[in-house]
Design a protein around this motif. Structure first.
Motif, mmCIF file in Angstrom:
data_model
loop_
_atom_site.group_PDB
_atom_site.id
_atom_site.type_symbol
_atom_site.label_atom_id
_atom_site.label_comp_id
_atom_site.label_asym_id
_atom_site.label_seq_id
_atom_site.Cartn_x
_atom_site.Cartn_y
_atom_site.Cartn_z
ATOM 1 N N THR B 174 11.996 19.657 -1.727
ATOM 2 C CA THR B 174 12.823 20.276 -2.756
ATOM 3 C C THR B 174 12.332 19.877 -4.136
ATOM 4 O O THR B 174 11.694 18.833 -4.295
ATOM 5 N N GLU B 175 12.657 20.720 -5.133
ATOM 6 C CA GLU B 175 12.292 20.304 -6.478
ATOM 7 C C GLU B 175 13.470 19.661 -7.193
ATOM 8 O O GLU B 175 13.379 19.299 -8.350
ATOM 9 N N ASN B 176 14.571 19.495 -6.470
ATOM 10 C CA ASN B 176 15.737 18.846 -7.052
ATOM 11 C C ASN B 176 15.793 17.392 -6.582
ATOM 12 O O ASN B 176 15.928 17.102 -5.401
ATOM 13 N N GLN B 177 15.703 16.485 -7.536
ATOM 14 C CA GLN B 177 15.618 15.068 -7.177
ATOM 15 C C GLN B 177 16.889 14.565 -6.499
ATOM 16 O O GLN B 177 16.833 13.731 -5.595
ATOM 17 N N ILE B 178 18.033 15.076 -6.929
ATOM 18 C CA ILE B 178 19.288 14.588 -6.353
ATOM 19 C C ILE B 178 19.401 15.033 -4.902
ATOM 20 O O ILE B 178 19.763 14.252 -4.025
ATOM 21 N N VAL B 179 19.041 16.277 -4.657
ATOM 22 C CA VAL B 179 19.047 16.771 -3.275
ATOM 23 C C VAL B 179 18.121 15.916 -2.419
ATOM 24 O O VAL B 179 18.462 15.504 -1.307
ATOM 25 N N SER B 180 16.954 15.632 -2.972
ATOM 26 C CA SER B 180 15.988 14.819 -2.234
ATOM 27 C C SER B 180 16.568 13.446 -1.900
ATOM 28 O O SER B 180 16.446 12.959 -0.772
#
Lengths: 308, 255
Positions: B174-180
């Motif tokens: 993912t490009e979303n750090q929080i999701v990662s």
């Protein structure tokens, strides 16, 4: 130097690039011209090895992009549309990092960084964090990054986008000064950019090749001719010879169900054509002027009025 | 090797020029310091009570009473901290589109992954190394056995290394750090508590779940047992994480 043959790229069902063919000779600057979403970026990403193609061939300096990606990457400098910068690095440390991953031997790194700083005019900002420098300087860092390993081929994706007019002129001058040893392919959606900086142009729209050739070739082929495209209710082949008989007509061809009629500039035969159409009751549906220079052609591409 | 080093250097610098590494290390050390303090305090009060009875007194073991629980606490805190270390590794590159620079440079995807992996390992080593200060006090005022402590640290390092490989995998998704970070945290926790399910499972499933759980393998190591099964488990976990990362990156580009 750069060769593209029947290149096709699909994202799922979406066809981004369709059967593209063009060739850029060594030491020339060529422009990849087209409106937004024409497939320019996709083409460049394929050429630089970022994306694989769905079909077709692409090669840079006789290295096949798909078979020998590393050889291509070593001799190609690439400035993506969004300049790939790390905001928390200084200009100098960023260029130093790029020099490492571009495989410049340790002993030559310092010199390479100095050289690219000098060419791109970054002396005044080299110690500053990238996040604190202006847009124009960021663009230049992008160009410095692409130049650092002294590549034979430069691929620049919209190098002047988002800059103010003075910066645009500067960047164009910089690009022109790089010509000679290097082969440059730059993309743009501004026609003036091509006519001012490039030797040749590839015009694409919705992934299709519209025209390609050197600027002289293209203007020469347009210069002496004028013409119209007409669409008739009774569009039979036999009409071709009737049209040819009109005095002053040089060439008539049938493309799909439309007749393309050309004549030497100055000898307008539109009246004669209309007369013939009315006399023979051919039923005129449409008559429009043929694109006669790059500007016309490109305007039509942009407004979506051109089929191949 | 040179390329891996270049990427690794850049990542380590990125960790230490942003607040991330400092915050993670500080919070880790504060929590570990607190656990250490309360464990030693408890050990101390136990020693005073047992001092009357010679037999029990000899049973007191600082390795088992302080270090073993401390290692468990450390591993749980690593589980909370490591997703924060790994979340940016690929997500940030993708979001900033700097991946275009990396993937159009003459270096391989494996080299990029390994460079980033080693950078995170380095931060992990710094974290573990700094907790070593606590042991100075223990060795100064007590007489613990060093071998089980080193073994415990090796266990922590392996657990952390496995965590990082999972984190790097989710970061590539993912490009979303929080999701990662959340995905990493969820996956790690799941693997940690997998052995809970084994209490109710029977037969083959019991041993499979036990084998897959991080906890089971780590527990051995905190008690000073070095078993090749555990080593193989962690190394294969690391390999799997990195391999999946490679597959994700390649498939993204081919899509």
């Amino acid at each position: 130097m750069i060769e593209v043959e029947n290149l096709t790229k699909k994202y799922g069902d979406l066809v981004a690039v369709k059967n593209l063919n063009f060739k850029v000779e060594k030491g020339k600057i060529w422009g990849l011209l087209g409106p937004n979403a024409a497939g320019k970026t996709t083409t460049m990403r394929i050429l630089t090895g970022y994306l694989p193609a769905t079909d077709g061939k692409a090669s840079v300096a006789d290295y096949d992009v798909f078979e020998k990606p590393n050889d291509v990457k070593k001799i190609t400098g690439y400035l993506p549309e969004n300049v790939p910068l790390y905001p928390e690095m200084t200009v100098h440390s960023y260029l130093n990092f790029v020099s490492e991953i571009k495989q410049i031997p340790a002993s030559q790194r310092k010199e390479a960084v100095e050289k690219s700083v000098a060419i791109s005019g970054l002396e005044t900002v080299r110690g500053r964090l990238i996040k604190n420098i202006s847009r124009g300087f960021k663009q230049r860092v992008g160009i410095a990054q692409a130049l650092i390993h002294d590549p034979q081929v430069l691929v620049l994706d919209e190098p002047t986008i988002g800059l103010d007019p003075a910066q645009i002129i500067e960047i164009r001058r910089l690009i022109k000064s790089l010509k000679g040893e290097r082969t440059i392919l730059l993309s743009t959606h501004i026609l003036a950019e091509v006519t001012q900086t490039c030797d040749g142009v590839v015009i694409i729209n919705e992934g299709n090749l519209m025209a390609s050739g050197s600027l002289e070739e293209l203007t020469a082929s347009f210069k002496e001719k004028e013409g119209v495209v007409i669409k008739l209710k009774k569009g039979e082949k036999s009409i071709l010879s009737l049209l040819k008989k009109i005095h002053g007509v040089d060439e008539v061809s049938l493309v799909d169900d439309e007749f393309k009629i050309e004549w030497t500039k100055g000898k307008d035969v539109r009246d004669e054509i209309t007369k013939l159409v009315v006399d023979k009751e051919l039923g005129l549906i449409e008559m429009r002027p043929l694109a006669m220079n790059i500007e016309d052609l490109y305007l039509k591409v942009i407004s979506g009025g051109v089929e191949q | 090797m040179k390329n891996i080093w270049a990427i690794c250097k850049k990542e380590v610098k990125a960790y230490f020029t942003s607040p991330i590494a400092y915050v993670v290390i500080t919070v880790f050390l504060v929590l570990i310091g607190f656990f250490f303090y309360s464990l030693v305090w408890w050990f101390n009060s136990q020693s005073l009570q047992m001092a009357q009875n010679q037999y029990y007194y000899q049973q007191l073991n600082i390795n088992q009473m302080v270090y073993s629980p401390l290692f468990h606490n450390m591993s749980i805190i690593l589980l909370l901290m490591i997703p924060l270390l790994t979340m940016r590794l690929f997500s940030e590159e993708k979001k900033r589109q700097t991946d275009e620079l990396l993937f159009t440079s003459p270096i391989s995807v494996n080299q990029i992954i390994l460079g980033k992996y080693f950078a995170s390992l380095f931060v992990l080593l710094v974290m573990l190394f700094l907790t070593g200060i606590l042991s100075i006090f223990v060795f100064a005022y007590g007489n613990p056995e060093p071998a089980p402590i080193l073994n415990g640290y090796l266990g922590l390092f392996l657990v952390g290394a496995a965590f990082i490989s999972i984190g790097i995998f989710f970061s590539s998704l993912t490009e979303n750090q929080i999701v990662s970070a959340i995905l990493t945290f969820g996956a790690l926790l799941l693997f940690w508590i997998l052995n809970w399910a084994s209490y109710s499972a029977g037969g083959m499933w019991k041993s499979v779940l036990n084998y897959l759980s991080f906890f089971q393998h780590f527990d051995d190591m905190t008690r000073g047992i070095l078993d090749t099964t555990d080593l193989v488990y962690y190394l294969s976990f690391i390999f799997l994480g990195l391999f999946l990362t490679h597959s994700v990156i390649q498939s993204r580009r081919w899509r």
